[in-house]
Design a protein around this motif. Structure first.
Motif, short mmCIF file in Angstrom:
data_model
loop_
_atom_site.label_atom_id
_atom_site.label_comp_id
_atom_site.label_asym_id
_atom_site.label_seq_id
_atom_site.Cartn_x
_atom_site.Cartn_y
_atom_site.Cartn_z
N VAL A 60 0.86 -1.17 0.00
CA VAL A 60 0.00 0.00 0.00
C VAL A 60 0.90 1.23 0.00
N GLN A 61 0.78 2.05 -1.01
CA GLN A 61 1.57 3.28 -1.06
C GLN A 61 0.81 4.37 -0.31
N GLY A 62 1.47 4.94 0.69
CA GLY A 62 0.78 5.94 1.50
C GLY A 62 1.74 6.77 2.33
N ASP A 63 1.18 7.75 3.00
CA ASP A 63 1.94 8.71 3.79
C ASP A 63 1.61 8.51 5.26
N ILE A 64 2.61 8.21 6.07
CA ILE A 64 2.39 7.99 7.50
C ILE A 64 1.87 9.25 8.19
N CYS A 65 2.09 10.40 7.58
CA CYS A 65 1.62 11.66 8.16
C CYS A 65 0.13 11.88 7.93
N ASP A 66 -0.50 11.06 7.10
CA ASP A 66 -1.93 11.15 6.79
C ASP A 66 -2.65 10.06 7.58
N TYR A 67 -3.38 10.46 8.62
CA TYR A 67 -4.02 9.47 9.49
C TYR A 67 -5.01 8.59 8.74
N ALA A 68 -5.76 9.15 7.82
CA ALA A 68 -6.76 8.38 7.09
C ALA A 68 -6.11 7.24 6.33
N GLN A 69 -4.95 7.47 5.76
CA GLN A 69 -4.25 6.42 5.01
C GLN A 69 -3.73 5.34 5.95
N VAL A 70 -3.20 5.75 7.09
CA VAL A 70 -2.70 4.78 8.07
C VAL A 70 -3.86 3.94 8.60
N GLU A 71 -4.96 4.60 8.96
CA GLU A 71 -6.12 3.92 9.53
C GLU A 71 -6.70 2.89 8.56
N LYS A 72 -6.82 3.26 7.31
CA LYS A 72 -7.38 2.36 6.30
C LYS A 72 -6.53 1.10 6.15
N THR A 73 -5.22 1.26 6.21
CA THR A 73 -4.32 0.12 5.99
C THR A 73 -4.21 -0.79 7.20
N ILE A 74 -4.45 -0.24 8.38
CA ILE A 74 -4.19 -1.00 9.60
C ILE A 74 -5.35 -1.92 9.99
N LYS A 75 -6.50 -1.75 9.36
CA LYS A 75 -7.67 -2.58 9.68
C LYS A 75 -7.38 -4.06 9.40
N GLY A 76 -7.75 -4.91 10.34
CA GLY A 76 -7.60 -6.34 10.17
C GLY A 76 -6.21 -6.89 10.41
N VAL A 77 -5.31 -6.04 10.92
CA VAL A 77 -3.92 -6.44 11.14
C VAL A 77 -3.74 -6.97 12.56
N ALA A 78 -2.93 -8.01 12.71
CA ALA A 78 -2.68 -8.58 14.04
C ALA A 78 -1.50 -7.94 14.74
N CYS A 79 -0.50 -7.54 13.97
CA CYS A 79 0.74 -7.00 14.54
C CYS A 79 1.31 -5.95 13.60
N VAL A 80 1.85 -4.88 14.17
CA VAL A 80 2.45 -3.80 13.38
C VAL A 80 3.93 -3.66 13.75
N PHE A 81 4.78 -3.62 12.73
CA PHE A 81 6.17 -3.22 12.90
C PHE A 81 6.29 -1.80 12.36
N HIS A 82 6.56 -0.85 13.24
CA HIS A 82 6.68 0.55 12.82
C HIS A 82 8.16 0.88 12.70
N ILE A 83 8.68 0.82 11.47
CA ILE A 83 10.10 1.07 11.27
C ILE A 83 10.35 2.33 10.44
N ALA A 84 9.27 3.03 10.05
CA ALA A 84 9.42 4.23 9.23
C ALA A 84 10.02 5.37 10.04
N SER A 85 10.93 6.09 9.42
CA SER A 85 11.50 7.28 10.06
C SER A 85 12.10 8.17 8.98
N TYR A 86 12.48 9.38 9.38
CA TYR A 86 13.11 10.29 8.43
C TYR A 86 14.15 11.12 9.17
N GLY A 87 15.27 11.40 8.48
CA GLY A 87 16.27 12.31 9.02
C GLY A 87 17.45 11.64 9.69
#
Length: 394
Positions: A60-87
């Motif tokens: 899924v191509q999306g922007d972590i800064c956009d809550y709607a995009q994050v929320e849509k993708t996270i539905k139905g997920v059992a576990c999240v690895f949050h490794i995104a960062s910048y800088g």
């Protein structure tokens, strides 16, 4: 088509795992390993993967800064690895607004979406830098306090610290669907290396091939740490397992330092890469204070002309500290609580990776020729630094 893929994943018997920032070097490696273990994977990233996706790995191509995009993708997920960062390095370190948006607001979006949609496990990829800001640390452990935010020499480290604190604070938050609690943990890795790494190693090889790597700096006894990508993958898998009821949520609310467990001088670590590509290892050693001052000047110049010409700084102040000041950490907590046992690796596979892509010097210059070139280069370097110093009596 993408929606159908996500629905299919949600209805499948295998658990679905979301990797936010999953199209980068480490994220994709983690996805491949989890896939082999039978999980269905969704990669969420601002850029598409540069490798072909295996079956049961969605994107899924999306922007972590956009809550709607994050929320849509996270539905139905059992576990999240949050490794995104910048800088993390280079000129990225100087873009404060984007660093803040991705690292802080993006993490808040992930936490909120997990709570709203019943995700029970979240593993956050943090950094050594949450406790390190240029001070010597020898065999430190997780009892060390966070470095005060105003003492961080760069905004990346500051925002990663804020984000990690938010993730660990969210541990134990009740999920909105009433299914239980959100369990969170954070891993603090050292510098990542391995064949195909695309953030740091190509930059280093570029400096080597352009003849810029003509000196080293700092105390030769200074020690830092690195972590092979496969060891970091292992640590993340173990951390996620330790968040489960079967493991009694052992890692919940905890942070862990992760490395190969072999402190080494930063420049000596890269000696096999330099020499393996056929280049001479620098013999000249400069004081770290001079290099730090040069990095400071470079950042000031970038601040002035960066909006018009976004050049890549040779080094930033944070990079000088991270490479020239001793800081290494104990793996005891990760070994005891996660069962983490890092495997031994070398840079040989990295050298072969670069050589297979046409890198490597074919002919050596004479020792006298190299010495003359070093003298000219260092003289020019000193001239640039001294030109910024005030004239006495002016």
């Amino acid at each position: 088509m993408l929606l159908g893929l996500l629905i299919e994943m949600e209805n499948a018997s295998a658990e679905t795992i979301l990797i936010i920032g999953g199209c980068g070097y480490f994220g994709f490696r983690l996805a491949q390993s989890l896939h082999k273990r039978g999980s269905r994977i969704v990669l969420f990233d601002a850029v598409p993967p540069n490798q072909e996706l295996l079956q049961d790995i969605g994107f899924v191509q999306g922007d972590i800064c956009d809550y709607a995009q994050v929320e849509k993708t996270i539905k139905g997920v059992a576990c999240v690895f949050h490794i995104a960062s910048y800088g993390m390095s280079g000129r990225e370190q100087l873009n404060r607004s984007l660093i803040e948006a991705v690292n802080v607001q993006g993490t808040q979006n992930v936490l909120k979406a997990c709570v709203e949609h019943g995700v029970s496990r979240l593993v956050y990829t943090s950094t050594f830098n949450v406790v390190f800001g240029g001070q010597v640390i020898e065999n430190g452990d997780e009892s060390l306090p966070y470095l005060p935010l105003h003492l961080h020499p760069d905004h990346y480290s500051r925002t990663k610290s804020v984000a990690e604190m938010a993730v660990l604070k969210a541990n134990g938050t009740a999920l909105k669907d009433g299914s239980g609690l959100l369990r969170t943990c954070a891993l603090r890795p050292a510098g990542i290396y391995g064949p195909g790494e695309q953030r740091h190693l190509p930059r280093i090889v570029g400096y080597i091939e352009k003849g810029i790597f003509r000196f080293v700096y700092g105390d030769p006894s200074s020690l830092v740490e690195f972590v092979h990508v496969d060891n970091l993958v292992l640590a993340h898998e173990l951390a996620a397992e330790a968040l489960t009821p079967e493991k009694k949520h052992r890692s919940a609310g905890q942070a862990y330092f992760i490395s190969d467990g072999r402190p080494v001088n930063n420049f000596e670590f890269f000696r096999p890469l330099v020499e393996g590509l056929g280049y001479p290892f620098p013999e000249l050693r400069l004081p770290i204070s001079l290099i730090y001052f040069f990095a400071f000047l470079t950042e000031m110049v970038h601040h002035l002309i960066g909006p018009f010409y976004n050049f890549q700084p040779l080094l930033t102040r944070t990079e000088v500290y991270k490479t020239g000041v001793t800081h290494y950490f104990s793996m005891d907590k990760a070994k005891t609580e996660l069962g983490y046992q890092p495997q031994e690796h070398s840079l040989d596979e990295v050298v072969q990776w670069f050589r297979s892509r046409g890198h490597g010097r074919k002919h050596q210059r004479s020792r006298v020729g190299r010495l003359l070139r070093d003298i000219v280069f260092v003289s020019a370097f000193f001239a640039v630094v001294l030109s910024f110093l005030p004239v006495v009596g002016s």
